[in-house]
Design a protein around this motif. Structure first.
Motif, mmCIF file in Angstrom:
data_model
loop_
_atom_site.group_PDB
_atom_site.id
_atom_site.type_symbol
_atom_site.label_atom_id
_atom_site.label_comp_id
_atom_site.label_asym_id
_atom_site.label_seq_id
_atom_site.Cartn_x
_atom_site.Cartn_y
_atom_site.Cartn_z
ATOM 1 N N GLY A 33 86.999 49.206 49.455
ATOM 2 C CA GLY A 33 86.493 48.297 48.438
ATOM 3 C C GLY A 33 86.014 49.026 47.213
ATOM 4 O O GLY A 33 86.312 50.206 47.012
ATOM 5 N N LEU A 34 85.276 48.291 46.395
ATOM 6 C CA LEU A 34 84.733 48.814 45.145
ATOM 7 C C LEU A 34 83.229 49.033 45.311
ATOM 8 O O LEU A 34 82.519 48.147 45.793
ATOM 9 N N VAL A 35 82.776 50.208 44.917
ATOM 10 C CA VAL A 35 81.354 50.532 45.033
ATOM 11 C C VAL A 35 80.946 51.384 43.845
ATOM 12 O O VAL A 35 81.768 52.108 43.271
ATOM 13 N N GLN A 36 79.694 51.300 43.482
ATOM 14 C CA GLN A 36 79.184 52.137 42.397
ATOM 15 C C GLN A 36 78.899 53.542 42.901
ATOM 16 O O GLN A 36 78.648 53.751 44.093
ATOM 17 N N ALA A 37 78.938 54.485 41.986
ATOM 18 C CA ALA A 37 78.607 55.858 42.333
ATOM 19 C C ALA A 37 77.229 55.922 42.990
ATOM 20 O O ALA A 37 76.293 55.242 42.549
ATOM 21 N N ALA A 75 94.841 60.295 45.834
ATOM 22 C CA ALA A 75 94.515 59.761 44.519
ATOM 23 C C ALA A 75 95.774 59.738 43.664
ATOM 24 O O ALA A 75 96.722 60.486 43.936
ATOM 25 N N PRO A 76 95.810 58.912 42.627
ATOM 26 C CA PRO A 76 97.001 58.842 41.772
ATOM 27 C C PRO A 76 97.366 60.206 41.211
ATOM 28 O O PRO A 76 96.518 60.927 40.682
ATOM 29 N N GLY A 77 98.628 60.576 41.371
ATOM 30 C CA GLY A 77 99.114 61.833 40.841
ATOM 31 C C GLY A 77 98.739 63.053 41.648
ATOM 32 O O GLY A 77 99.029 64.180 41.232
ATOM 33 N N LYS A 81 81.218 59.381 44.979
ATOM 34 C CA LYS A 81 81.435 59.835 43.610
ATOM 35 C C LYS A 81 82.731 59.239 43.074
ATOM 36 O O LYS A 81 83.635 58.918 43.857
ATOM 37 N N PRO A 82 82.858 59.123 41.760
ATOM 38 C CA PRO A 82 84.116 58.605 41.208
ATOM 39 C C PRO A 82 85.345 59.392 41.684
ATOM 40 O O PRO A 82 86.415 58.801 41.873
ATOM 41 N N GLU A 83 85.181 60.683 41.912
ATOM 42 C CA GLU A 83 86.317 61.486 42.366
ATOM 43 C C GLU A 83 86.714 61.208 43.813
ATOM 44 O O GLU A 83 87.725 61.722 44.293
ATOM 45 N N ASP A 84 85.933 60.373 44.510
ATOM 46 C CA ASP A 84 86.326 59.941 45.853
ATOM 47 C C ASP A 84 87.301 58.773 45.802
ATOM 48 O O ASP A 84 87.827 58.350 46.831
ATOM 49 N N THR A 85 87.544 58.244 44.612
ATOM 50 C CA THR A 85 88.472 57.121 44.459
ATOM 51 C C THR A 85 89.871 57.535 44.896
ATOM 52 O O THR A 85 90.415 58.533 44.434
ATOM 53 N N ALA A 86 90.432 56.753 45.815
ATOM 54 C CA ALA A 86 91.749 57.074 46.366
ATOM 55 C C ALA A 86 92.139 55.987 47.365
ATOM 56 O O ALA A 86 91.312 55.138 47.722
ATOM 57 N N THR A 115 93.876 51.989 52.793
ATOM 58 C CA THR A 115 92.880 51.084 52.244
ATOM 59 C C THR A 115 92.305 51.713 50.969
ATOM 60 O O THR A 115 92.002 52.904 50.942
ATOM 61 N N GLN A 116 92.193 50.911 49.937
ATOM 62 C CA GLN A 116 91.757 51.423 48.642
ATOM 63 C C GLN A 116 90.237 51.555 48.596
ATOM 64 O O GLN A 116 89.500 50.628 48.955
ATOM 65 N N VAL A 117 89.788 52.709 48.138
ATOM 66 C CA VAL A 117 88.374 52.943 47.864
ATOM 67 C C VAL A 117 88.248 53.279 46.380
ATOM 68 O O VAL A 117 88.893 54.218 45.893
ATOM 69 N N THR A 118 87.462 52.500 45.673
ATOM 70 C CA THR A 118 87.258 52.721 44.248
ATOM 71 C C THR A 118 85.765 52.893 43.975
ATOM 72 O O THR A 118 84.971 52.028 44.353
ATOM 73 N N VAL A 119 85.418 54.019 43.367
ATOM 74 C CA VAL A 119 84.022 54.316 43.052
ATOM 75 C C VAL A 119 83.868 54.303 41.535
ATOM 76 O O VAL A 119 84.494 55.108 40.843
#
Length: 120
Positions: free
Chosen positions: A10-14, A40-42, A87-92, A114-118
């Motif tokens: 899901g989506l979570v704040q840093a 992560a993308p790329g 952290k935002p860099e955990d987004t993947a 499963t998508q994780v977005t920080v």
């Protein structure tokens, strides 16, 4: 054959937390270890954490040590990834992985991701 079903992204704040779950079905008796990878993308898919089914030995990527915890519930055929201080860099996209078979004939099985977005 092993089937893996993930949940909990899901989506979570840093600074926030999420818990991922992965439940295995099928030939679960053949599973030696389970783990979580992310992509992560790329970027290439990388190991985040892994745990052996019998002894519970764990292994973590340096980038998540002290923040993430992998655990298992053998009775439920489920592995969890508790992610804290995100952290935002955990987004993947996070993928569950299971390894089966003897050492000379290992096989990998993967969940659907499963998508994780920080957010920062």
């Amino acid at each position: 054959q092993v089937q893996l079903v993930e949940s909990g992204g899901g989506l979570v704040q840093a600074g926030g937390s999420l818990r991922l779950s992965c439940t295995a079905s099928g030939s679960i008796f053949s599973i030696n270890a389970m783990g979580w990878y992310r992509q992560a993308p790329g970027k290439q898919r990388e190991l985040v954490a892994a745990i052996t089914i019998s002894g519970g030995s764990t292994n973590y990527a340096d980038s998540v040590k002290g923040r993430f915890t992998i655990s298992r519930d053998n009775a439920k055929n489920t592995v969890y990834l508790q992610m804290n201080s995100l952290k935002p860099e955990d987004t993947a996209v996070y993928y569950c992985n299971a390894v089966t078979g003897p050492s000379n004939a290992l096989e990998d099985y993967w969940g659907q991701g499963t998508q994780v977005t920080v957010s920062s």
